[in-house]
Scaffold this active site. Structure first.
Site, PDB file in Angstrom:
ATOM      1  N   LYS A  67     -13.326  -7.042  -8.349  1.00 32.13           N
ATOM      2  CA  LYS A  67     -13.928  -7.195  -7.291  1.00 32.13           C
ATOM      3  C   LYS A  67     -15.335  -7.364  -7.293  1.00 32.13           C
ATOM      4  O   LYS A  67     -15.940  -6.479  -7.765  1.00 32.13           O
ATOM      5  CB  LYS A  67     -13.665  -5.969  -6.028  1.00 32.13           C
ATOM      6  CG  LYS A  67     -12.123  -5.682  -5.866  1.00 32.13           C
ATOM      7  CD  LYS A  67     -12.132  -4.653  -4.706  1.00 32.13           C
ATOM      8  CE  LYS A  67     -10.788  -4.416  -4.231  1.00 32.13           C
ATOM      9  NZ  LYS A  67      -9.893  -3.920  -5.151  1.00 32.13           N
ATOM     10  N   LYS A 124       0.952  -1.332   0.100  1.00 34.08           N
ATOM     11  CA  LYS A 124       0.180  -0.048   0.215  1.00 34.08           C
ATOM     12  C   LYS A 124       0.917   1.356  -0.050  1.00 34.08           C
ATOM     13  O   LYS A 124       2.082   1.316   0.810  1.00 34.08           O
ATOM     14  CB  LYS A 124      -1.032  -0.123   1.151  1.00 34.08           C
ATOM     15  CG  LYS A 124      -1.999  -1.004   1.146  1.00 34.08           C
ATOM     16  CD  LYS A 124      -2.934  -0.845  -0.017  1.00 34.08           C
ATOM     17  CE  LYS A 124      -4.001  -1.981   0.185  1.00 34.08           C
ATOM     18  NZ  LYS A 124      -4.826  -1.823  -1.010  1.00 34.08           N
TER      19      LYS A 124
END
Length: 367
Positions: free
Chosen positions: A265, A165
């Site tokens: 997703k 991240k």
């Protein structure tokens, strides 16, 4: 077959590694999740899940998803759960958007469909093409030392793919990414994800600082047009995520941005049906993809596994089983990641058994 009853359940999923942190201060240690149980007139049941990763990640939030589930459910009573496209059309006729709630019903219908014919969902999607699914895990935004420790522990458990991240200060992010890679085994693959958290300027600085690394960037900026400009500034490949919701977005990702792949997703695009459609289109366009969900537990992991297992291995970059990221397990911690790879369950439908003693009574029901 007709839908006789629908039950809605709510529970919380605890992140297994403390706090899950993304760019611009977005973080959470617990996430709300919703379970859907669809009961057919012959007694078969199908389960679906819709979980949320905070209200500032996508234009969705827990309260909205829960109200959308209640709004949609009555309209599905009496319908054939195996008529997936009809179910999709009914939901679209009731609510625009709200894909996370629609995903839960879609997954439950696929589960019921598979059970009604004695086949796993992957078989209904075209068959199992991959039995050893490459699994990745995300490294939350934290200190360099904490990130290296995370990789050390999870790589010892067999994980060899990690998403780092980024999305705060680009220079510090670049230094942290470089340190993590240098401290890790050579066979571990890393890529970075800003979760659309960088401005165009920040992203251009960060990508240029990492051009010599063997990595790709996932969704550095919110806007597709900004990401397209980045392709002219840096040779690093791009993967689009949050900005790809429809097939039109998919085409823009390839032909306007020049992205090599997308991150699909289920909860963002509306469930197994739409994810499989977008996946097939991406395959035909010669694109690569990750298959995962916004968040979730055992049910989400099972749904993801079937879409991933029925994908062409040459196009599937990797997948994630979120039940490996969370503490609560409503289906016996199945499916499981073993030595860095996963597989879709082989039983009918999703191939998992829900322990209803772990989820309590439904918060509401429809019949």
């Amino acid at each position: 077959m007709r839908i006789e009853a629908i039950e809605l359940y709510e529970y919380r999923l605890t992140y297994a590694h403390g706090t899950y942190a993304m760019s611009k201060g977005r973080s959470a240690s617990q996430q709300p999740s919703n379970l859907v149980r669809i009961v057919a007139d012959d007694g078969l049941e199908g389960w679906g899940e819709a979980a949320i990763l905070s209200g500032n990640y996508l234009p969705l939030f827990a309260g909205g998803t829960r109200e959308a589930l209640r709004e949609l459910a009555p309209h599905l009573i009496g319908e054939d759960p195996r008529a997936i496209k009809r179910i999709e059309g009914i939901m679209d006729g009731v609510l625009t958007g709200q894909n996370n709630a629609k995903s839960a019903f879609d997954i439950a219908c696929w589960d019921l469909f598979g059970k009604s014919v004695g086949l796993p969902v992957a078989a209904l999607l075209g068959g199992v093409l991959g039995e050893n699914l490459p699994i990745f895990e995300a490294i939350p935004l934290s200190s360099t030392e904490a990130n290296i420790d995370f990789v050390t522990k999870r790589s010892a458990a067999g994980i060899r793919r990690f998403q780092i991240k980024v999305g705060d200060d680009p220079q510090r992010d670049a230094a942290r990414v470089r340190s993590i890679i240098e401290a890790s085994d050579d066979d571990i693959f890393f890529y970075v994800d800003a979760n659309a958290g960088w401005t165009l300027l920040e992203a251009s600085i960060g990508m240029r600082a990492m051009e010599d690394l063997n990595i790709w960037f996932e969704q550095p900026c919110t806007d597709l047009a900004d990401c397209a400009l980045l392709r002219k500034m840096s040779p690093l490949p791009l993967i689009m995520d949050e900005s790809v919701v429809t097939l039109a977005d998919l085409y823009r990702a390839k032909y306007e941005v020049g992205a090599g792949g997308i991150n699909l997703k289920l909860g963002r695009v509306g469930g197994i049906t739409r994810a499989a459609n977008m996946r097939d289109t991406a395959q035909n366009l010669g694109m690569h993809f990750n298959i995962e969900d916004i968040w979730g537990g055992d049910i989400s992991a099972a749904a993801v596994s079937h879409v991933a297992a029925s994908s062409r291995p040459a196009n599937l970059l990797q997948t994630s089983f979120f039940n490996d990221w969370t503490e609560e397990h409503v289906a016996g911690y199945q499916p499981r990641v073993r030595h860095g790879v996963g597989a879709a369950p082989t039983g009918p439908g999703l191939g998992i058994e829900i322990d209803r003693g772990l989820i309590g009574e439904p918060v509401t029901s429809f019949s």
